[in-house]
Structure formats: C-alpha cells, structure tokens
Design a protein around this motif. Structure first.
Motif, PDB file in Angstrom:
ATOM      1  N   ARG A 109      -9.208   3.619   4.005  1.00 37.28           N
ATOM      2  CA  ARG A 109      -7.867   3.604   4.617  1.00 37.28           C
ATOM      3  C   ARG A 109      -8.310   4.165   5.969  1.00 37.28           C
ATOM      4  O   ARG A 109      -7.452   3.455   6.904  1.00 37.28           O
ATOM      5  CB  ARG A 109      -7.286   4.779   3.934  1.00 37.28           C
ATOM      6  CG  ARG A 109      -6.928   4.687   2.634  1.00 37.28           C
ATOM      7  CD  ARG A 109      -6.301   3.340   2.072  1.00 37.28           C
ATOM      8  NE  ARG A 109      -4.889   3.232   2.705  1.00 37.28           N
ATOM      9  CZ  ARG A 109      -3.907   3.821   2.198  1.00 37.28           C
ATOM     10  NH1 ARG A 109      -3.967   4.497   1.132  1.00 37.28           N
ATOM     11  NH2 ARG A 109      -2.935   3.434   3.061  1.00 37.28           N
TER      12      ARG A 109
ATOM     13  N   GLU B 226      -8.575   0.842   7.706  1.00 34.82           N
ATOM     14  CA  GLU B 226      -7.367  -0.088   7.669  1.00 34.82           C
ATOM     15  C   GLU B 226      -6.115   0.472   8.978  1.00 34.82           C
ATOM     16  O   GLU B 226      -5.288  -0.370   9.230  1.00 34.82           O
ATOM     17  CB  GLU B 226      -6.734   0.275   6.313  1.00 34.82           C
ATOM     18  CG  GLU B 226      -7.325  -0.458   5.234  1.00 34.82           C
ATOM     19  CD  GLU B 226      -6.779  -0.250   4.024  1.00 34.82           C
ATOM     20  OE1 GLU B 226      -5.774   0.562   3.864  1.00 34.82           O
ATOM     21  OE2 GLU B 226      -7.362  -0.770   2.997  1.00 34.82           O
TER      22      GLU B 226
ATOM     23  N   GLU C  45       0.939  -1.113   0.005  1.00 32.74           N
ATOM     24  CA  GLU C  45       0.033   0.110  -0.155  1.00 32.74           C
ATOM     25  C   GLU C  45       0.937   1.416   0.045  1.00 32.74           C
ATOM     26  O   GLU C  45       0.663   2.224  -0.730  1.00 32.74           O
ATOM     27  CB  GLU C  45      -0.950  -0.014   1.051  1.00 32.74           C
ATOM     28  CG  GLU C  45      -1.939  -1.049   1.047  1.00 32.74           C
ATOM     29  CD  GLU C  45      -2.687  -1.241   2.320  1.00 32.74           C
ATOM     30  OE1 GLU C  45      -2.232  -0.651   3.422  1.00 32.74           O
ATOM     31  OE2 GLU C  45      -3.711  -2.295   2.426  1.00 32.74           O
TER      32      GLU C  45
END
Length: 691
Positions: free
Chosen positions: A436, A439, A88
């Motif tokens: 995100r 995450e 990522e």
C-alpha cells in the motif's frame, strides 16, 4: 433477487416460493409465473435457452489464453485505471467478510479481482477468477451476467443462481456506464451466501458511481464541465451531477445523477442543448467562472428547481477562461475573500468554528512536507476530512490510499503495507505485491487508527518516512516513494508514547501538525449539518427532494449525545429517509429506529424532570452543551414548537436514570453529563427512587 431500477428495490423471494420455482424448473424445464420476480424468470429462461441445466455444470467455454486476457486488459486501460483505487477502497469495507470484489468487462470476462484469501480458493473452484467469463450464456443466472443482460444493478442470492453449484454464492453487481451511457463493464461483490449483507448492493452501486464520475472527468477534459447539486456543499461528493458541454452549448456527456437532476435519459446526451434544461447561457457561465472560478452559481432548471453549478475547464485548452488577473481581482467586493466553495474542505464546512479552524490549519500545510495528525472520537469523520484535504491539495490527481491499521491482522500487516517479492512466504501471490505504501506514490497515504499499529511495524514505518523508500518483504532492493502523510487516531498518542506503547520518534514524525475534530455533541452547526446530510441522502436514495426534520424532532436530536458521532447520526437519518412513504418528505418520530426513539424520549424525560422548580439548584446552570445547542436549535428554527413529552414521565425518567448509570459503570458524574442534568440533581433523583 434484488434489483435497482426505476422502481423501488424489491425484497428477496420467500424461500418456499423459490424452492417451488426451482423444483418446477428442474422437472419441467420451465419457470412458473408468479412465484419469482419476472426478471429472475427471464434470466432463468435465457439460461435454459443457452443449453444449460440447473443441476449441470457451466457451459463448456474455452478458457482464454494469457494473450487474450492481456488483449482485453489492453482494451480497457481507463476503466481499469479508475476502477482499481475504488475497488481497493471497496474491498477495505468488506474485508474479512468471505467475499471478493470483481471487475468484469462489457462481455462478462473478469479482468481484476480482490478477495479474502480464505474465500478465494472457494471462488476459484467455480472459476470466479481472472480471465473467466460470467456471461449468462456460460454461467446461467448470476449477478455479473444478469446485470449485463438487464442493464441494471442486481443481487442474486443463493438458490436464485441458475446453476446449483453456484448456490453457495451471494453476488451483487452494478453496471459501469460511460459519459454517453455506453456499458463499459460490471463491478461486483461475490461472497458466501451465509455471510451476505443487506447493504452490499447499495455499496456496489455507490462504488460504480464513483468510477463513472472519475471516468467522466478524465475523458471529458476537452469539454466544459458543470458539477451540479441541490446544495453547494454537495458539489464534489459522489452524489453530484456532472455534465460535459461542447463549445457550442450541447450536452455531450453526463453521469447518472445529472440525468436524474435534469430529467434526461442517456439517449438525450448528444442531442440536447444546455439551454433546453438549464435557464443559463454558456457565455454567462464562463464569464462567472473567469470572475469567481471557485464559487458555485445558483441556476434554475427548466422545471423551476434550484441547482448549484460549478464550472470546470482546462485552462490550457480554454485560454480565454482562465481566472481574472490581479487588476480585476482588486475590483471584486470584499465578500469574495470568503473561503472557496470549490475547495473540498470548504464544501464540508457547515459553520462550526472549531471544525473550520482545523480545516484552515490543514489547508495551509497541504502540499508542504508536513505530516498531518487528525485526532477525534470514533465517527467524527476523520477519513472524510483526510480525503477532502487530499482533494484540496496539489496532489489531488494522485491516489488516496487509506489503511486501517486496526483492521489488518498483525500477521498480514507487514506484507500489506510494504509489499512482498514473488515467493516471499507461503501463500504469497506468484507476481508479488507492491504494497500500500508504494501504491500511494504521488498521492496521499492515510493511516487510520495509527495508534493500533504493532510496535515492530512502527520501526519499519519510521525508516520509510526517514529514507523515503520501501523495501518489500523478502526483497533487498529499496524502492523510492513520495507521498503526503496523513494519520488519524482516537487515542492520545502522546500519552501512549510516554507509556512506551508507541514510539516517541515516530510520534514526532507523524505530528507535524495536529488538528482535532470536534465531536458531534460539541458542534454548533447542527441544523446546517443536518441539511447537508439530508441532501446527500436524497441523492443517494433517489428521493424527489431532500427530507426535512419535523419541528418537534429538532431539539431532541440536537440534545442527544450521539456516542457514535456523525457516523451514528448519518446512519439514523439514512434509515429514517428509507422509511419515508411515497409522497412523504418530513421525518417524524415514527421514522426513527426504535432504540433511538427510546433514548431521545428518556433524555427528554430527564431534562423535563430536572427543570421542575423543586429540583432547581446552582448546578443546573452548568447545563450540558447538547442541551444548550438544542435550545438554540429550537429558538433559531422552530420557536414555539412543542416537543413530544412521554405520557408516563415518572417511569420513563426512572428508566433513563437507571440506564445512564449502568452505561457509565456507576460513575455518577458521567451519567449526569449523559442525561444533561447536574450531579446534585442526579443524587436527589436517585434518593427519591429509593424512598
């Protein structure tokens, strides 16, 4: 073809030679010697032996079922878990470059991909997608398959691919190795060959090392670990060496950097006692760890070179190695109260008082529900600081999710941040996306360039911070989230809030603690900072020892304003180190990029001119900070060393003044500050030019 091995990287083949080699291959079925690199020739030969034809299609291979793919994924849980965060981060660096980041297993099956939507459809046409095999036997010469076959990092560009249908690709791949040197998988960036970049292979190789280091630490928790570097500040960086040592003193795991530092090979792991490579007893290392658990210990490797080692052990598995209790701490000297070198922030500290004050304040709130706002010019190292703050806090084992609010298109930022449910919008992935923010659960969320976030999204972000939950796009169910929040900007957010360009209530949420990182020209630690950067670059470029600056370069470099700050300076040093010839270890004028040479020489000319007796005035006493720092650098390290003065001083001085005035848009005060002279001196010089 570009390859990383024991030798220096070779340049890409000339186009004419490559075309001749391909034509010969198509007509005769053989690769002529001398036209292409021998490793490319070997790969083409293997492709022919597999029954592939350059103008044909890929070898027919049954596409694995979803059950087979699930089995492959289930067989590589740790590789996937530790690769995803790095992938990522890697994708953030190449986003919008028409490319895809790929993770393949040890057999060449693609397990995980992250790609630009515009390029993914092209990639899917050649089966560059999850579940497909890119082994050489199936796809011919390609970075993933050829890196597997050759066991080294490799780049395959355009027509170097064996199959002509893949010639629109440029691919860079690096093997991922275990702590014992076993091949675990391949990390790759593939993209449109028209948008290829010379640094892609180095980027992939560095990312593969990051994954290897994460895997080594995770899989060797039951062993004693030594983190090694030539400089104590290098411990904790991607360039550090990591050794896993058994209780009886044998090396049972090592990353590539440790093998290089100690002159070992992968085959030596499991067959080499620690005492054979380091002048240290394991008992002494553990004793030092008990007394000073966060202070690196200087050691000598058997060849005589100095290394710093930090011991890491799991106290639950090694109860006898826990740090000493209060009674023993009272017996320690007062000097032990200095900041710990094992702290990730302390490892970045090279002595500047303002930077250290910022780190000290941020360290105190780590682990507390207080948002941190990092301010500073572009290039001062705000993200590096944020990552070190994360690594220094109690959430260091959790994810660090970095989002550049200025780099995400406004029409995608909502889905990127908050995620979306399946079918939320046209083009959405079937399985949806967590976003995100989710995450970052359990770790740290870093919002870079937060001042560039659209106002509409600021409202949603504020709600998340207030309610500690996220509702994905197209969904109705809120999902709880827990993360530490760190933001960064080069803008004045308070001023933006007062002008209505930024929500005031969000500003106060972000501004739990504000720290300001000084620009490079304002720092007082130029020389130690340079030494740390050169040590990191030595490890990055596999130099035998860190380079050093020639004495005549120190003052000009220290006096330069560095508008790009640390990012610009590190880039210049990286280029200079790359230009060092074999056997050279000193960076001189000839190793600097041309534009930087001209800028430094122009600055010298202006400073020499302003120092001449007819030009002296009271304004000259207010010398610019870089000029004072340059003088300090010379007096502190190379006193008496003469700086290089250009031959045609008058012409160079005139050019420097013209360039500075033009760059400042006619603002003479700003131009004078750039040149390091007083405004009155600049007025006189301009008048002299017109005379």
């Amino acid at each position: 073809m570009t390859l990383h091995g024991d030798k220096r990287v070779r340049p890409t083949h000339p186009t004419v030679a490559l075309r001749q080699a391909r034509q010969h291959l198509i007509e005769s079925g053989q690769c002529p010697s001398g036209l292409v690199d021998e490793r490319l020739a070997r790969s083409w030969a293997r492709s022919m032996a597999a029954g592939l034809a350059p103008t044909g299609r890929a070898q027919p291979v049954e596409h694995p079922s979803s059950g087979t793919l699930r089995q492959v994924l289930a067989s590589n849980p740790e590789l996937l878990a530790h690769s995803r965060p790095v992938m990522e981060y890697l994708f953030e660096q190449v986003r919008h470059s028409q490319s895809v980041v790929v993770l393949a297993d040890r057999h060449g099956m693609l397990m995980h991909t992250l790609g630009d939507p515009q390029f993914v459809s092209k990639a899917e046409r050649v089966a560059l997608t999850r579940g497909a095999s890119w082994h050489e036997a199936h796809r011919g010469t390609n970075a993933i398959g050829t890196a597997l076959a050759e066991g080294m990092a490799i780049e395959v560009h355009g027509g170097e691919h064996f199959l002509e249908r893949n010639s629109f690709l440029t691919c860079a791949a690096s093997p991922i190795l275990s702590a014992t040197g076993e091949l675990l998988g391949i990390l790759d960036i593939s993209g449109d060959c028209r948008a290829g970049h010379a640094h892609t292979l180095g980027l992939v190789s560095t990312a593969a090392r990051m994954i290897e280091n994460r895997l080594l630490v995770a899989t060797c928790k039951r062993h004693i670990r030594l983190h090694l570097h030539r400089d104590p500040e290098g411990i904790g960086s991607v360039a550090e060496g990591v050794l896993a040592v058994s209780p009886d003193g044998w090396i049972v795991g090592a990353n590539r950097a440790a093998l290089a530092q100690l002159g070992l090979r992968s085959a030596d792991v499991g067959a080499t006692p620690l005492a054979q490579v380091l002048d240290a007893r394991l008992d002494d290392l553990l004793s030092h760890h008990r007394r000073r658990p966060q202070q690196p210990l200087p050691l000598r490797e058997r060849g005589g070179s100095l290394l710093f080692a930090l011991v890491q052990v799991d106290a639950a598995l090694w109860p006898g190695t826990s740090p000493a209790g209060p009674a023993r701490l009272q017996a320690q000297p007062v000097a032990d109260a200095t900041p710990s070198l094992a702290d990730a922030l302390a490892r970045l500290d090279t002595g500047d008082a303002r930077w250290r004050a910022a780190a000290d304040k941020a360290r105190r709130v780590a682990g507390k529900p207080i948002a941190v706002l990092i301010q500073g010019e572009s290039g001062v190292g705000k993200e590096v600081f944020a990552r070190a703050l994360h690594a220094s806090g109690p959430r260091h084992a959790g994810p660090f999710v970095a989002i550049n609010c200025a780099a995400i298109p406004e029409n995608l930022i909502e889905a990127e941040l908050f995620g979306y449910v399946p079918g939320a919008f046209t083009g959405a992935r079937k399985q949806g996306s967590p976003g995100r923010l989710r995450e970052a659960h359990g770790g740290t969320l870093f919002l870079d360039e937060i001042g560039d976030m659209p106002l509409a999204l600021q409202t949603r972000l504020l709600r998340v911070l207030q309610e500690r939950s996220v509702t994905p796009v197209g969904g109705s169910q809120a999902v709880p989230v827990d993360f530490a929040l760190v933001s960064a900007t080069h803008c004045q957010l308070m001023q933006a809030a007062e002008q209505g360009r930024f929500r005031q209530d969000l500003y106060y949420r972000l501004n739990g603690l504000t720290v300001h990182l000084p620009a490079l020209r304002e720092r007082s630690d130029f020389l130690p900072l340079t030494e740390r950067l050169l040590a990191d670059l030595a490890a990055e470029q596999a130099l035998p020892q860190p380079a050093q600056l020639a004495p005549e370069l120190i003052a000009p470099l220290a006096a330069y304003a560095w508008p790009g700050n640390l990012r610009q300076y590190a880039s210049a040093l990286r280029t200079a180190c790359a230009l060092l010839a074999e056997g050279e270890d000193t960076i001189t004028w000839s190793h600097l990029p041309d534009d930087l040479q001209h800028a430094l020489q122009a600055l010298q000319a202006a400073q020499v001119g302003s120092a001449m007796p007819p030009e002296v005035d009271m304004g000259a006493e207010r010398a610019d900070a870089p000029t004072r720092r340059a003088a300090a650098a010379v007096s502190g390290s190379v006193a008496g060393a003469g700086a290089m003065v250009p031959l045609n001083l008058q012409q160079l001085s005139r050019a420097a003044i013209d360039q500075a005035v033009q760059a400042a848009g006619g603002n003479l005060s700003q131009a004078a500050r750039t040149l390091g002279i007083s405004r009155q001196t600049l007025y006189r010089k301009l008048a002299a030019q017109k005379a």
